[in-house]
Design an enzyme around this catalytic site. Structure first.
Site, short mmCIF file in Angstrom:
data_model
loop_
_atom_site.label_atom_id
_atom_site.label_comp_id
_atom_site.label_asym_id
_atom_site.label_seq_id
_atom_site.Cartn_x
_atom_site.Cartn_y
_atom_site.Cartn_z
N VAL A 11 0.83 -1.21 0.00
CA VAL A 11 0.00 0.00 0.00
C VAL A 11 0.87 1.26 0.00
CG1 VAL A 11 -1.66 1.34 1.37
CG2 VAL A 11 -1.98 -1.12 1.07
N LYS A 35 14.03 -2.08 1.41
CA LYS A 35 12.97 -1.45 0.60
C LYS A 35 13.35 -0.01 0.24
CE LYS A 35 8.98 -4.20 1.71
NZ LYS A 35 8.26 -4.70 2.85
N THR A 84 -1.00 -4.52 9.61
CA THR A 84 -1.86 -4.77 10.78
C THR A 84 -2.25 -6.26 10.76
OG1 THR A 84 -3.72 -3.99 9.42
CG2 THR A 84 -2.83 -2.46 11.06
N PHE A 154 -8.54 0.70 -0.73
CA PHE A 154 -9.30 -0.41 -1.33
C PHE A 154 -8.57 -1.06 -2.50
CE2 PHE A 154 -12.34 2.62 0.54
CZ PHE A 154 -12.94 1.79 1.47
N LYS A 228 -14.23 -0.24 5.65
CA LYS A 228 -13.16 -1.08 5.10
C LYS A 228 -13.39 -2.56 5.44
CE LYS A 228 -9.48 -2.55 3.41
NZ LYS A 228 -9.26 -2.66 1.99
N PHE A 273 -16.51 -10.94 -8.53
CA PHE A 273 -16.34 -11.75 -7.32
C PHE A 273 -17.27 -12.95 -7.25
CE2 PHE A 273 -12.99 -10.17 -4.55
CZ PHE A 273 -12.52 -9.20 -5.41
N CYS A 284 -5.01 -10.19 3.17
CA CYS A 284 -6.06 -9.25 3.61
C CYS A 284 -7.34 -9.93 4.08
CB CYS A 284 -6.36 -8.27 2.49
SG CYS A 284 -4.89 -7.30 2.10
N LYS A 287 -7.15 -12.00 7.45
CA LYS A 287 -6.92 -11.25 8.68
C LYS A 287 -8.08 -10.27 8.95
CE LYS A 287 -4.19 -7.25 7.19
NZ LYS A 287 -5.24 -6.27 7.37
N ARG A 351 1.63 -14.45 1.28
CA ARG A 351 1.24 -14.52 2.69
C ARG A 351 -0.13 -15.17 2.80
NH1 ARG A 351 2.08 -8.24 4.24
NH2 ARG A 351 1.32 -7.97 2.10
P1 NAD Z 1 3.27 -4.69 3.91
O1 NAD Z 1 3.66 -5.69 4.93
O2 NAD Z 1 3.51 -4.98 2.47
O3 NAD Z 1 4.01 -3.30 4.22
C1 NAD Z 1 4.09 -2.74 5.50
C2 NAD Z 1 5.43 -1.99 5.59
O4 NAD Z 1 5.46 -1.27 6.82
C3 NAD Z 1 6.65 -2.92 5.60
O5 NAD Z 1 7.51 -2.56 4.53
C4 NAD Z 1 7.29 -2.69 6.97
O6 NAD Z 1 8.69 -2.76 6.95
C5 NAD Z 1 6.82 -1.27 7.28
N1 NAD Z 1 6.84 -0.92 8.70
C6 NAD Z 1 6.47 -1.67 9.76
N2 NAD Z 1 6.62 -0.98 10.90
C7 NAD Z 1 7.11 0.24 10.56
C8 NAD Z 1 7.46 1.40 11.28
N3 NAD Z 1 7.35 1.47 12.61
N4 NAD Z 1 7.90 2.47 10.59
C9 NAD Z 1 8.02 2.43 9.24
N5 NAD Z 1 7.70 1.36 8.50
C10 NAD Z 1 7.25 0.28 9.16
O7 NAD Z 1 1.75 -4.36 4.18
P2 NAD Z 1 0.65 -3.91 3.11
O8 NAD Z 1 0.16 -5.09 2.36
O9 NAD Z 1 1.14 -2.71 2.38
O10 NAD Z 1 -0.53 -3.48 4.09
C11 NAD Z 1 -0.44 -2.33 4.89
C12 NAD Z 1 -1.81 -2.03 5.46
O11 NAD Z 1 -2.72 -1.72 4.40
C13 NAD Z 1 -2.46 -3.20 6.22
O12 NAD Z 1 -3.23 -2.68 7.27
C14 NAD Z 1 -3.36 -3.83 5.17
O13 NAD Z 1 -4.46 -4.49 5.73
C15 NAD Z 1 -3.83 -2.61 4.41
N6 NAD Z 1 -4.22 -2.88 3.02
C16 NAD Z 1 -3.47 -3.72 2.26
C17 NAD Z 1 -3.83 -3.93 0.93
C18 NAD Z 1 -3.06 -4.87 0.05
O14 NAD Z 1 -3.56 -5.20 -1.02
N7 NAD Z 1 -1.89 -5.32 0.43
C19 NAD Z 1 -4.94 -3.26 0.39
C20 NAD Z 1 -5.66 -2.40 1.20
C21 NAD Z 1 -5.29 -2.21 2.52
C1 UGA Z 2 -8.82 -7.36 -1.52
C2 UGA Z 2 -9.92 -6.38 -1.94
O1 UGA Z 2 -10.43 -6.75 -3.23
C3 UGA Z 2 -9.38 -4.96 -2.01
O2 UGA Z 2 -10.44 -4.05 -2.32
C4 UGA Z 2 -8.79 -4.61 -0.65
O3 UGA Z 2 -8.21 -3.32 -0.67
C5 UGA Z 2 -7.72 -5.62 -0.27
O4 UGA Z 2 -8.30 -6.94 -0.26
C6 UGA Z 2 -7.19 -5.35 1.11
O5 UGA Z 2 -7.89 -4.88 1.96
O6 UGA Z 2 -6.03 -5.64 1.32
P1 UGA Z 2 -6.75 -8.47 -2.71
O7 UGA Z 2 -6.64 -9.24 -1.44
O8 UGA Z 2 -5.55 -7.86 -3.32
O9 UGA Z 2 -7.81 -7.31 -2.51
O10 UGA Z 2 -7.33 -9.45 -3.81
P2 UGA Z 2 -8.76 -9.83 -4.39
O11 UGA Z 2 -8.74 -9.62 -5.84
O12 UGA Z 2 -9.86 -9.22 -3.63
O13 UGA Z 2 -8.77 -11.40 -4.11
C7 UGA Z 2 -8.79 -11.91 -2.78
C8 UGA Z 2 -8.90 -13.41 -2.84
O14 UGA Z 2 -10.17 -13.82 -3.33
C9 UGA Z 2 -7.87 -14.07 -3.76
O15 UGA Z 2 -7.46 -15.29 -3.20
C10 UGA Z 2 -8.66 -14.30 -5.03
O16 UGA Z 2 -8.14 -15.32 -5.82
C11 UGA Z 2 -10.01 -14.68 -4.44
N1 UGA Z 2 -11.14 -14.46 -5.38
C12 UGA Z 2 -11.42 -13.23 -5.83
C13 UGA Z 2 -11.91 -15.56 -5.77
O17 UGA Z 2 -11.66 -16.69 -5.33
N2 UGA Z 2 -12.96 -15.36 -6.62
C14 UGA Z 2 -13.28 -14.11 -7.08
O18 UGA Z 2 -14.27 -14.00 -7.84
C15 UGA Z 2 -12.49 -13.03 -6.68
#
Ligand code: NAD
Ligand code: UGA
Length: 457
Positions: A11, A35, A84, A154, A228, A273, A284, A287, A351
């Site tokens: 993100v 990174k 988180t 999102f 969310k 979906f 995501c 958790k 993950r």
């Molecule tokens: P990530 O693990 O890829 O990245 C988190 C980063 O934060 C890591 O690089 C880590 O080193 C860094 N970090 C940890 N503690 C720190 C600190 N004290 N100071 C500075 N950096 C620090 O996580 P992510 O997938 O980017 O997700 C981040 C948040 O966004 C989560 O809450 C997740 O639920 C949410 N989110 C993720 C997605 C997604 O698709 N991955 C989409 C929407 C929301």
């Molecule tokens: C999901 C949400 O779609 C994002 O909007 C959100 O920001 C994110 O979680 C988050 O909070 O981190 P993401 O986890 O990247 O995004 O992937 P998705 O495309 O939503 O897929 C999630 C899981 O559902 C995957 O395992 C995917 O293969 C599965 N999936 C998705 C299905 O099995 N069927 C579907 O029709 C769609």
């Protein structure tokens, strides 16, 4: 505007890059030096389509990366985008959020008003918690010198830049007039798409610049935090529902693909979906469903539908193993090839994937497992260092002496597999396609028994 983005993960790095592309002077901060080094070398710290072209274009111009929190002192908006993960009790572990708040608090300045925008997915009440922590560590007055707004993200992995540049919605949780005003100013370029013509050569996706603009939705902080979780849990429920229908079709007849297509024609339901799978997974949905369940239980208002979807999802992972047992009788000593370790295509994120659950169950039953993923093998191996499995550098090799090859992740390159060649390596030519993604005719032409999901045999 001057922006800081704490966290250079999926993100943070994408958000920071998109803000920089929109002309904001953006500094990404992470405690992981690797990174930061990668960003400063003009490389993306994560695998995400499009980042490799945008980061080198912007780094050192409007995008900066550092391990120091000092840029917070000058920032008008500070995003928090750290992880988180689930804690031991299933609720969100806020340790990274708290550590971040402490570091930000030490740098907040009374010279100007700072908005702290929470992009991490956090439980209801976290904005209040962070406000208290910031006030304590900074000695400044909340809502006078700074405010915390909720700005949930999102984006989907694999489509992250597309989702950030062209979001369906931007949700802001705040009732603070200046907080709201600074967020509107920040997002103005994303809504107006001013300057997007300049960016389009860098997009790896096509987009109609005249398509409807993002809905900009302002609400109170707690509602934004809950939007969310409510959204992710709803999507998880939708997938679990179609997956249950797939299981039902296999016993009573019908084709789940047609059922999804027919259902999706109702605009209230929609097509998205409803794609059958071995269950949803990733960093995501698991958790976030766990957190909302934990919180709802704690407050005596359990989200029963979400609980059922989680149970149903685990059942779906297990169903894949059962299908293999049905076909191969016993798994003991059988060699199984796995195509796909990442939770979805176009990401290296491995993950909490369905692959790790399914592989565990196969190994428990005495199977030998050989795997391939175009991007996810490095992370999968790092997360599961003790798994006795073989990593193949070519998808064909998953067929070597195999009794079954199972597609778990629908990477486009798996459609290009030379099935004749794969069949020649297999002990028993059998392919289980858990995404109904492959071309059954081509596979059958190679004299491989093909099985999909949600169609009675
Ligand atoms: P990530 O693990 O890829 O990245 C988190 C980063 O934060 C890591 O690089 C880590 O080193 C860094 N970090 C940890 N503690 C720190 C600190 N004290 N100071 C500075 N950096 C620090 O996580 P992510 O997938 O980017 O997700 C981040 C948040 O966004 C989560 O809450 C997740 O639920 C949410 N989110 C993720 C997605 C997604 O698709 N991955 C989409 C929407 C929301
Ligand atoms: C999901 C949400 O779609 C994002 O909007 C959100 O920001 C994110 O979680 C988050 O909070 O981190 P993401 O986890 O990247 O995004 O992937 P998705 O495309 O939503 O897929 C999630 C899981 O559902 C995957 O395992 C995917 O293969 C599965 N999936 C998705 C299905 O099995 N069927 C579907 O029709 C769609």
């Amino acid at each position: 505007m001057k922006v800081v983005c704490i966290g250079a993960g999926y993100v943070g790095s994408v958000t920071g890059t998109a803000l920089a592309a929109n002309g904001h002077q953006t500094t990404v901060v992470d405690i992981d030096p690797d990174k930061i080094d990668r960003l400063n070398r003009g490389e993306s710290p994560i695998y995400e389509p499009g980042m490799d072209t945008l980061v080198p274009e912007l780094i050192g111009k409007s995008l900066f990366a550092t391990s120091s929190y000092d840029p917070v002192a000058d920032a008008e908006v500070v995003f928090i985008a750290v992880g988180t993960p689930s804690g031991a009790d299933g609720s969100a572990d806020l340790r990274y959020i708290k550590a971040t708040a402490e570091q930000i608090g030490k740098r907040l300045s009374s010279d100007h008003f700072t908005v702290i925008a929470m992009k991490s997915t956090v439980p209801v009440g976290t904005a209040e918690l962070v406000t208290t922590l910031l006030a304590e560590t900074s000695g400044l007055t909340a809502e006078t010198h700074f405010t915390v707004v909720s700005n949930p993200e999102f984006l989907r992995e694999g489509y992250a830049l597309e989702d950030v540049f062209f979001p369906d919605r931007i949700v802001i949780g705040s009732v603070h007039p200046q907080g709201l005003q600074q967020m509107r100013q920040l997002y103005q370029s994303f809504i107006s798409r001013e300057g997007y013509e300049r960016l389009t050569p860098h997009f790896t996706f096509t987009y109609d610049l005249n398509a409807p603009r993002a809905n900009y939705f302002e609400t109170d902080t707690k509602s934004a935090e809950l939007i969310k979780y409510a959204s992710n849990a709803f999507l998880a429920v939708k997938i679990s529902y179609i997956n249950e229908l797939a299981r039902l079709c296999e016993v009573i007849g019908g084709n789940v693909q047609d059922i999804a297509a027919g259902m999706g024609l109702d605009s209230r339901i929609g097509h998205k979906f409803l794609q059958v799978s071995s269950g949803w997974s990733g960093s995501c949905f698991p958790k976030d469903t766990s957190e909302i369940l934990s919180t709802s239980e704690k407050y005596g208002s359990e989200l029963m539908v979400v609980k059922a979807a989680v149970e149903s999802n685990e059942r779906m992972h297990m169903y894949v193993v059962e299908k293999l047992i049905r076909r191969l009788k016993s798994l003991n000593g059988k060699r199984i090839g796995i195509l796909g370790l990442s939770f979805k295509p176009n990401t290296d994120d491995a993950r909490k994937t369905q692959a790790s659950f399914i592989i565990d169950k196969l190994l428990e039953r005495g199977a030998l497992v050989q795997v391939h993923d175009p991007q996810g093998m490095g992370m999968f191996r790092a997360l599961n260092p003790d798994l006795p499995i073989e990593y193949c550098h070519d998808p064909i090799q998953t067929g070597r002496l195999a009794d079954a090859v199972v597609l778990l992740t629908h990477w486009q390159e798996y459609r290009e597999i030379d099935w004749q060649k794969l069949a020649s390596l297999m002990r028993q030519p059998y392919v289980l396609d858990t995404r109904n993604f492959l071309n059954p005719n081509e596979i059958q032409k190679a004299k491989i028994h093909y099985e999909g999901m949600g169609v009675s045999e």
